[in-house]
Scaffold this active site. Structure first.
Site, PDB file in Angstrom:
ATOM      1  N   ASN A 103      32.553  39.082  43.769  1.00 38.12           N
ATOM      2  CA  ASN A 103      33.798  38.718  43.092  1.00 38.12           C
ATOM      3  C   ASN A 103      34.945  38.813  44.095  1.00 38.12           C
ATOM      4  OD1 ASN A 103      35.595  38.212  40.849  1.00 38.12           O
ATOM      5  ND2 ASN A 103      36.121  40.388  40.866  1.00 38.12           N
ATOM      6  N   HIS A 105      39.060  39.816  44.159  1.00 41.57           N
ATOM      7  CA  HIS A 105      40.100  40.461  43.355  1.00 41.57           C
ATOM      8  C   HIS A 105      41.393  40.461  44.166  1.00 41.57           C
ATOM      9  CE1 HIS A 105      41.739  43.152  40.324  1.00 41.57           C
ATOM     10  NE2 HIS A 105      42.254  43.865  41.312  1.00 41.57           N
ATOM     11  N   SER A 132      40.475  41.302  48.049  1.00 41.54           N
ATOM     12  CA  SER A 132      39.209  41.955  48.409  1.00 41.54           C
ATOM     13  C   SER A 132      38.046  41.170  47.825  1.00 41.54           C
ATOM     14  CB  SER A 132      39.141  43.371  47.832  1.00 41.54           C
ATOM     15  OG  SER A 132      40.282  44.130  48.173  1.00 41.54           O
ATOM     16  N   ASP A 141      35.688  46.086  38.987  1.00 33.33           N
ATOM     17  CA  ASP A 141      36.394  46.044  40.276  1.00 33.33           C
ATOM     18  C   ASP A 141      36.106  47.255  41.168  1.00 33.33           C
ATOM     19  OD1 ASP A 141      37.608  43.639  39.506  1.00 33.33           O
ATOM     20  OD2 ASP A 141      39.330  44.652  38.620  1.00 33.33           O
TER      21      ASP A 141
HETATM   22  C1  GRF Z   1      42.388  34.553  42.029  1.00 35.14           C
HETATM   23  O1  GRF Z   1      43.664  35.125  42.221  1.00 35.14           O
HETATM   24  C2  GRF Z   1      41.337  35.621  42.119  1.00 35.14           C
HETATM   25  O2  GRF Z   1      41.666  36.674  42.968  1.00 35.14           O
HETATM   26  C3  GRF Z   1      41.272  36.133  40.700  1.00 35.14           C
HETATM   27  O3  GRF Z   1      41.477  34.995  39.902  1.00 35.14           O
HETATM   28  C4  GRF Z   1      42.223  34.015  40.618  1.00 35.14           C
HETATM   29  C5  GRF Z   1      41.414  32.747  40.565  1.00 35.14           C
HETATM   30  O4  GRF Z   1      42.123  31.629  41.019  1.00 35.14           O
HETATM   31  N1  GRF Z   1      40.014  36.803  40.484  1.00 35.14           N
HETATM   32  P1  GRF Z   1      41.386  30.211  41.158  1.00 35.14           P
HETATM   33  O5  GRF Z   1      40.854  29.828  39.788  1.00 35.14           O
HETATM   34  O6  GRF Z   1      40.285  30.369  42.168  1.00 35.14           O
HETATM   35  O7  GRF Z   1      42.451  29.267  41.616  1.00 35.14           O
END
Ligand code: GRF
Length: 196
Positions: A103, A105, A132, A141
């Site tokens: 994932n 974050h 991260s 997370d």
């Molecule tokens: C990103 O900020 C990511 O860190 C979080 O969700 C957002 C996703 O954005 N988990 P996108 O859909 O990839 O534009």
């Protein structure tokens, strides 16, 4: 070459960067969304990548996760990448993909887990934030970090300004981290990210 499935719920800008950066270490073979009409699905289709919508409404977490799991296994996915996927996955699903599920974050974990990250970072007057990429473990997370990138936080920042700055570094970070995993340069071992 690892067969990668990407799970999304929204605009899919990280999915876009993963599509654009694919090299001989991974191939995106499937994009799954829980939201029909997620903009990211269009990005996948434009790149010729198969998409599947698995709606979550009216299902228990376990039933929804079992459906996603079935779609992933039917597609022979080897790695699962969460990219703006706005569902918490059950412990059973996470254990089933242990070491093969990552994932991204938008904070410098372990700081600022959860939601409303940028608001909280600004509120706390941090001078630095970032993104991260981590292995997913049952606790939200909390999985071992594979890679991080930092950005400055300016006193005049709004949450949106900070979110945009963090997102820009995510777009380089996520493909880099996925390549490490796909090429065997990082592994989850006894609860730690171990680098070759
Ligand atoms: C990103 O900020 C990511 O860190 C979080 O969700 C957002 C996703 O954005 N988990 P996108 O859909 O990839 O534009």
């Amino acid at each position: 070459m690892k067969r990668v499935a990407v799970l999304i719920s929204g605009r899919g800008s990280n999915l876009g960067s993963l599509i654009d950066a694919a090299d001989s270490s991974y191939k995106i073979i499937l994009v799954i969304s829980n939201i029909d009409g997620a903009a990211g699905l269009e990005r996948a289709r434009a790149a010729g990548i198969p998409t599947t919508v698995v709606p979550h409404a009216g299902k228990t977490r376990e039933v929804f996760d079992a459906e996603v799991d079935q779609v992933l296994r039917a597609a022979d996915a080897e790695l699962v990448v969460l990219a703006g996927f706005m569902r918490i996955l059950s412990d059973g699903f996470v254990r089933g993909w242990e070491g093969r599920l990552i994932n991204i974050h938008p904070s410098l974990l372990p700081a600022y887990k959860g939601i409303k990250v940028h608001e909280r970072v600004i509120e706390a007057k941090e001078s630095k934030s970032g993104a991260s990429v981590h292995f997913v473990v049952p606790e939200l997370d909390a999985g071992p970090v594979i890679a991080q990138a930092s950005v400055p936080v300016h006193p005049s920042d709004t949450p949106q300004m900070l979110a945009d700055r963090v997102l820009a570094v995510e777009h380089n970070l996520y493909p880099e981290a996925l390549k490490l995993l796909a090429s065997g340069k990082v592994k989850l071992q006894s609860g730690l990210a171990v680098f070759a």
